[in-house]
Design a protein around this motif. Structure first.
Motif, PDB file in Angstrom:
ATOM      1  N   GLY A 111       0.818  -1.203   0.000  1.00  0.00           N
ATOM      2  CA  GLY A 111       0.000   0.000   0.000  1.00  0.00           C
ATOM      3  C   GLY A 111       0.854   1.256   0.000  1.00  0.00           C
ATOM      4  N   ASN A 120      -3.417   5.521  -5.945  1.00  0.00           N
ATOM      5  CA  ASN A 120      -4.165   5.542  -4.689  1.00  0.00           C
ATOM      6  C   ASN A 120      -5.235   4.464  -4.602  1.00  0.00           C
ATOM      7  OD1 ASN A 120      -2.748   7.733  -3.567  1.00  0.00           O
ATOM      8  ND2 ASN A 120      -3.961   9.190  -4.743  1.00  0.00           N
ATOM      9  N   GLU A 121      -5.802   4.093  -5.723  1.00  0.00           N
ATOM     10  CA  GLU A 121      -6.804   3.021  -5.722  1.00  0.00           C
ATOM     11  C   GLU A 121      -6.181   1.720  -5.240  1.00  0.00           C
ATOM     12  OE1 GLU A 121      -9.932   3.042  -6.183  1.00  0.00           O
ATOM     13  OE2 GLU A 121     -10.400   4.940  -7.175  1.00  0.00           O
ATOM     14  N   ALA A 124      -5.436   1.966  -1.491  1.00  0.00           N
ATOM     15  CA  ALA A 124      -6.646   1.773  -0.682  1.00  0.00           C
ATOM     16  C   ALA A 124      -7.022   0.301  -0.609  1.00  0.00           C
ATOM     17  CB  ALA A 124      -7.798   2.591  -1.261  1.00  0.00           C
ATOM     18  N   SER A 125      -6.886  -0.402  -1.727  1.00  0.00           N
ATOM     19  CA  SER A 125      -7.225  -1.822  -1.767  1.00  0.00           C
ATOM     20  C   SER A 125      -6.325  -2.638  -0.838  1.00  0.00           C
ATOM     21  CB  SER A 125      -7.107  -2.343  -3.201  1.00  0.00           C
ATOM     22  OG  SER A 125      -7.380  -3.736  -3.269  1.00  0.00           O
ATOM     23  N   GLN A 128      -7.252  -1.898   2.825  1.00  0.00           N
ATOM     24  CA  GLN A 128      -8.512  -2.551   3.185  1.00  0.00           C
ATOM     25  C   GLN A 128      -8.292  -4.040   3.407  1.00  0.00           C
ATOM     26  OE1 GLN A 128     -10.677  -1.182  -0.233  1.00  0.00           O
ATOM     27  NE2 GLN A 128     -11.564   0.581   0.841  1.00  0.00           N
ATOM     28  N   ASN A 144      -6.196   1.702   9.037  1.00  0.00           N
ATOM     29  CA  ASN A 144      -7.373   2.545   8.837  1.00  0.00           C
ATOM     30  C   ASN A 144      -6.990   4.021   8.737  1.00  0.00           C
ATOM     31  OD1 ASN A 144     -10.365   2.833   8.794  1.00  0.00           O
ATOM     32  ND2 ASN A 144      -9.981   3.974  10.682  1.00  0.00           N
ATOM     33  N   LEU A 147      -5.571   4.565   5.416  1.00  0.00           N
ATOM     34  CA  LEU A 147      -6.651   4.528   4.429  1.00  0.00           C
ATOM     35  C   LEU A 147      -7.369   5.872   4.370  1.00  0.00           C
ATOM     36  CD1 LEU A 147      -8.491   3.027   2.443  1.00  0.00           C
ATOM     37  CD2 LEU A 147      -9.834   2.241   4.407  1.00  0.00           C
ATOM     38  N   VAL A 150      -5.334   8.197   2.339  1.00  0.00           N
ATOM     39  CA  VAL A 150      -5.408   7.872   0.912  1.00  0.00           C
ATOM     40  C   VAL A 150      -6.732   8.366   0.327  1.00  0.00           C
ATOM     41  CG1 VAL A 150      -5.553   5.993  -0.757  1.00  0.00           C
ATOM     42  CG2 VAL A 150      -3.843   5.906   1.048  1.00  0.00           C
ATOM     43  N   LEU A 151      -7.815   8.108   1.032  1.00  0.00           N
ATOM     44  CA  LEU A 151      -9.125   8.548   0.543  1.00  0.00           C
ATOM     45  C   LEU A 151      -9.180  10.067   0.427  1.00  0.00           C
ATOM     46  CD1 LEU A 151     -11.395   6.137   2.629  1.00  0.00           C
ATOM     47  CD2 LEU A 151     -10.979   6.044   0.153  1.00  0.00           C
ATOM     48  N   ALA A 160     -13.321   9.415   3.811  1.00  0.00           N
ATOM     49  CA  ALA A 160     -12.164   9.495   4.716  1.00  0.00           C
ATOM     50  C   ALA A 160     -12.612   9.770   6.144  1.00  0.00           C
ATOM     51  CB  ALA A 160     -11.212  10.583   4.233  1.00  0.00           C
TER      52      ALA A 160
END
Length: 228
Positions: A111, A120-121, A124-125, A128, A144, A147, A150-151, A160
């Motif tokens: 990540g 960023n996608e 995020a994956s 998660q 988290n 994440l 990133v969001l 976010a």
């Protein structure tokens, strides 16, 4: 003679009992032995898997370190090759040792690399996945928090903030409020950002003998100046 008869009777009684119950006893003994051997085998297998996962994770860390060196030196070709190695090893770790915290750490490493690459996608994956597969609450909180960052960088501000609100941050509460403040700054809501930074400062001070982290005051003061 009486003693002899008594001994004969005892032997006969034992024979009869064994004839009736002997198979059950033998089965019980066999099951006990199998359970012990099974436990030993499982323990040895678990230890072996843990050690193998640790070795593979070490290779992931080394690949990430080399990738960072090539990134800093501007060696694009070497960087590309090292990132490919990192990705391969990290995904192998996730596949072969799912359920291991090393696999979770590997996902978080992937990540981070995805974020550095601007993907960023993918970042995020990976985060998660780490959250869904870790057994460690502190690790879940870190994943988290990343994440949420990133969001926010994807301008998914509501998601976010929702990520920040989805957990009880505990000892990391000041870091969570700091990120909340950063998100509000990006959204242009300076009042909420100041409130978040102020709360982060107080939480940090409570944990550090009255001294909050300097970066928090810096961010808070900058907003005060901007507000004037």
């Amino acid at each position: 003679m009486d003693v002899y008869t008594t001994e004969e009777q005892q032997i006969e009684a034992i024979k009869k009992w064994w004839k009736t119950n002997g198979n059950s006893v033998l089965i019980g003994i066999a099951l006990a032995i199998a359970a012990v051997l099974g436990w030993q085998t499982w323990s040895q297998s678990t230890q072996t898997n843990r050690e193998a996962a640790a070795v593979l994770y070490g290779q992931v860390v080394e690949a990430a370190k080399l990738a960072e060196q090539h990134r800093l030196s501007g060696n694009a070709e070497e960087l590309q090759g090292q990132v490919a190695t990192l990705s391969h090893l990290g995904e192998q770790l996730k596949t072969d040792y799912v359920g291991s915290e090393y696999a979770v750490f590997g996902a978080m490493m992937l990540g981070k690399e995805a974020m550095l690459a601007g993907n960023n996608e993918a970042a995020a994956s990976q985060l998660q996945w780490a959250m869904a597969n870790t057994a460690s609450e502190p690790t879940r909180l870190i994943a988290n928090l990343r994440l949420a960052r990133v969001l926010a960088s994807m301008e998914k501000y509501d998601e976010a903030l929702k990520a920040l609100d989805s957990v009880q941050p505990g000892a990391q509460a000041d870091a969570y409020e700091e990120v909340r403040g950063d998100i509000y700054v990006a959204m242009g809501d300076q009042d909420k950002a100041r409130d978040a930074y102020k709360k982060a400062m107080n939480l940090s001070a409570d944990r550090n003998e009255g001294q909050s982290r300097p970066i928090l005051k810096f961010k808070y003061d900058n907003l005060l100046v901007a507000g004037n």
